[in-house]
Motif scaffolding. Structure first.
Motif, mmCIF file in Angstrom:
data_model
loop_
_atom_site.group_PDB
_atom_site.id
_atom_site.type_symbol
_atom_site.label_atom_id
_atom_site.label_comp_id
_atom_site.label_asym_id
_atom_site.label_seq_id
_atom_site.Cartn_x
_atom_site.Cartn_y
_atom_site.Cartn_z
ATOM 1 N N ARG A 123 -7.709 -9.560 5.394
ATOM 2 C CA ARG A 123 -8.708 -10.166 4.586
ATOM 3 C C ARG A 123 -8.085 -11.253 3.407
ATOM 4 O O ARG A 123 -8.543 -12.293 3.288
ATOM 5 C CB ARG A 123 -9.349 -9.209 3.820
ATOM 6 C CG ARG A 123 -10.538 -9.395 3.178
ATOM 7 C CD ARG A 123 -11.384 -8.261 2.573
ATOM 8 N NE ARG A 123 -10.413 -7.303 2.064
ATOM 9 C CZ ARG A 123 -10.422 -6.075 2.293
ATOM 10 N NH1 ARG A 123 -10.787 -5.453 3.245
ATOM 11 N NH2 ARG A 123 -9.483 -5.076 1.429
ATOM 12 N N ASP A 132 0.775 -1.211 0.116
ATOM 13 C CA ASP A 132 -0.034 0.045 0.127
ATOM 14 C C ASP A 132 0.926 1.299 -0.008
ATOM 15 O O ASP A 132 1.936 1.231 0.618
ATOM 16 C CB ASP A 132 -0.960 0.046 0.972
ATOM 17 C CG ASP A 132 -2.189 0.789 1.158
ATOM 18 O OD1 ASP A 132 -1.887 2.134 1.269
ATOM 19 O OD2 ASP A 132 -3.226 0.344 0.481
ATOM 20 N N ARG A 163 -5.019 -4.228 7.005
ATOM 21 C CA ARG A 163 -6.536 -4.776 7.113
ATOM 22 C C ARG A 163 -6.484 -5.348 5.645
ATOM 23 O O ARG A 163 -7.218 -6.531 5.753
ATOM 24 C CB ARG A 163 -7.477 -3.448 6.714
ATOM 25 C CG ARG A 163 -7.650 -2.957 8.048
ATOM 26 C CD ARG A 163 -8.490 -1.678 8.024
ATOM 27 N NE ARG A 163 -8.763 -0.934 9.017
ATOM 28 C CZ ARG A 163 -9.101 0.341 9.307
ATOM 29 N NH1 ARG A 163 -9.348 0.877 8.216
ATOM 30 N NH2 ARG A 163 -9.338 0.702 10.364
ATOM 31 N N ARG A 164 -6.024 -5.109 4.710
ATOM 32 C CA ARG A 164 -6.101 -6.125 3.410
ATOM 33 C C ARG A 164 -5.403 -6.973 3.470
ATOM 34 O O ARG A 164 -5.790 -8.247 3.048
ATOM 35 C CB ARG A 164 -5.424 -5.073 2.110
ATOM 36 C CG ARG A 164 -6.376 -4.034 1.658
ATOM 37 C CD ARG A 164 -5.744 -3.254 0.595
ATOM 38 N NE ARG A 164 -5.097 -3.950 -0.486
ATOM 39 C CZ ARG A 164 -4.078 -3.853 -1.060
ATOM 40 N NH1 ARG A 164 -3.572 -2.626 -0.854
ATOM 41 N NH2 ARG A 164 -3.805 -4.682 -1.914
ATOM 42 N N VAL A 222 -1.915 0.743 8.354
ATOM 43 C CA VAL A 222 -3.418 0.458 8.628
ATOM 44 C C VAL A 222 -4.050 -0.241 7.630
ATOM 45 O O VAL A 222 -4.625 -1.312 7.430
ATOM 46 C CB VAL A 222 -4.094 1.569 9.189
ATOM 47 C CG1 VAL A 222 -5.516 1.046 9.307
ATOM 48 C CG2 VAL A 222 -3.509 2.025 10.597
ATOM 49 N N ARG A 223 -4.028 0.378 6.234
ATOM 50 C CA ARG A 223 -4.739 -0.187 5.074
ATOM 51 C C ARG A 223 -4.084 -1.395 4.632
ATOM 52 O O ARG A 223 -4.832 -2.585 4.265
ATOM 53 C CB ARG A 223 -4.537 0.701 3.887
ATOM 54 C CG ARG A 223 -5.508 2.008 4.294
ATOM 55 C CD ARG A 223 -5.914 2.620 2.937
ATOM 56 N NE ARG A 223 -4.662 3.324 2.228
ATOM 57 C CZ ARG A 223 -4.517 4.143 1.324
ATOM 58 N NH1 ARG A 223 -5.706 4.994 1.338
ATOM 59 N NH2 ARG A 223 -3.418 4.422 0.776
ATOM 60 N N CYS A 224 -2.660 -1.467 4.593
ATOM 61 C CA CYS A 224 -2.047 -2.689 4.326
ATOM 62 C C CYS A 224 -2.237 -3.798 5.271
ATOM 63 O O CYS A 224 -2.481 -4.977 4.795
ATOM 64 C CB CYS A 224 -0.383 -2.350 4.420
ATOM 65 S SG CYS A 224 0.408 -3.807 3.722
ATOM 66 N N SER A 234 0.779 5.478 0.286
ATOM 67 C CA SER A 234 0.001 6.769 0.751
ATOM 68 C C SER A 234 1.165 7.888 1.085
ATOM 69 O O SER A 234 2.304 7.481 1.263
ATOM 70 C CB SER A 234 -0.548 6.305 1.930
ATOM 71 O OG SER A 234 -1.506 7.731 2.432
ATOM 72 N N ARG A 262 -1.252 5.675 7.484
ATOM 73 C CA ARG A 262 -2.221 5.192 6.614
ATOM 74 C C ARG A 262 -1.943 3.980 5.917
ATOM 75 O O ARG A 262 -2.696 3.137 5.736
ATOM 76 C CB ARG A 262 -2.814 6.476 6.009
ATOM 77 C CG ARG A 262 -4.216 6.183 5.040
ATOM 78 C CD ARG A 262 -4.519 7.347 4.256
ATOM 79 N NE ARG A 262 -4.930 8.312 5.486
ATOM 80 C CZ ARG A 262 -5.592 9.222 4.930
ATOM 81 N NH1 ARG A 262 -5.625 9.702 3.719
ATOM 82 N NH2 ARG A 262 -6.023 10.143 6.046
ATOM 83 N N ALA A 263 -0.727 4.168 5.361
ATOM 84 C CA ALA A 263 -0.435 2.975 4.483
ATOM 85 C C ALA A 263 -0.541 1.858 5.213
ATOM 86 O O ALA A 263 -0.642 0.640 4.882
ATOM 87 C CB ALA A 263 0.660 3.365 3.887
#
Length: 108
Positions: free
Chosen positions: A90, A72, A86-87, A82-84, A74, A79-80
Motif C-alpha cells: 500500500r 511490523d 500488505r502495508r 503478512v502485515r508488513c 508480533s 503474522r508480522a
C-alpha cells in the motif's frame, strides 16, 4: 526486482527463503517497475523468551531513488510478515502514484 531475505535469531525451514521470495514477488508484482530491490529481514528480538519479539522489516528501494521502510512486530513471525507485506504494498503504491503526479505538474 532483486529480493534478499535475511533471518536473524530465527530458525526457518530450508525452503523458507525461496517461499518468502516468491510471496514477496507475487504481492509486489504489479509494482515491479517502480521497485528495484527489496530487502526482507526477519528477527526474534526476545531470543528464547516468548513475547512480542518477532519483527519483520521490509525495505524497498524505488527505481526513481529513495526507499520505503516498513516494520511490523508480533508474537507470530508469520503474522508480522503478512502485515508488513500488505502495508508495504500500500505504501509503495502510494509513493509511486505521488511521484507520477509530481512529474506531471508543470514547474512554474
Amino acid at each position: 526486482m532483486e529480493i534478499r531475505v535475511d533471518a536473524r535469531n530465527v530458525e526457518l525451514p530450508s525452503n523458507a527463503g525461496v517461499r518468502l521470495r516468491a510471496r514477496v514477488q507475487r504481492v509486489l508484482a504489479r509494482l515491479a517497475a517502480g521497485v528495484t530491490r527489496v530487502h526482507l529481514t526477519l528477527k526474534d528480538v526476545d531470543g528464547p523468551r516468548n513475547g512480542r519479539g518477532k519483527v519483520c522489516m521490509l525495505r524497498a528501494e524505488l527505481s526513481g531513488g529513495g526507499q520505503v521502510v516498513v516494520v511490523d512486530r508480533s508474537v507470530r513471525l508469520g503474522r508480522a510478515f503478512v502485515r508488513c507485506l500488505r502495508r508495504s504494498r500500500r505504501i509503495i503504491s502510494r509513493e509511486i502514484k505521488r511521484r507520477r503526479v509530481r512529474a506531471m505538474v508543470p514547474a512554474w
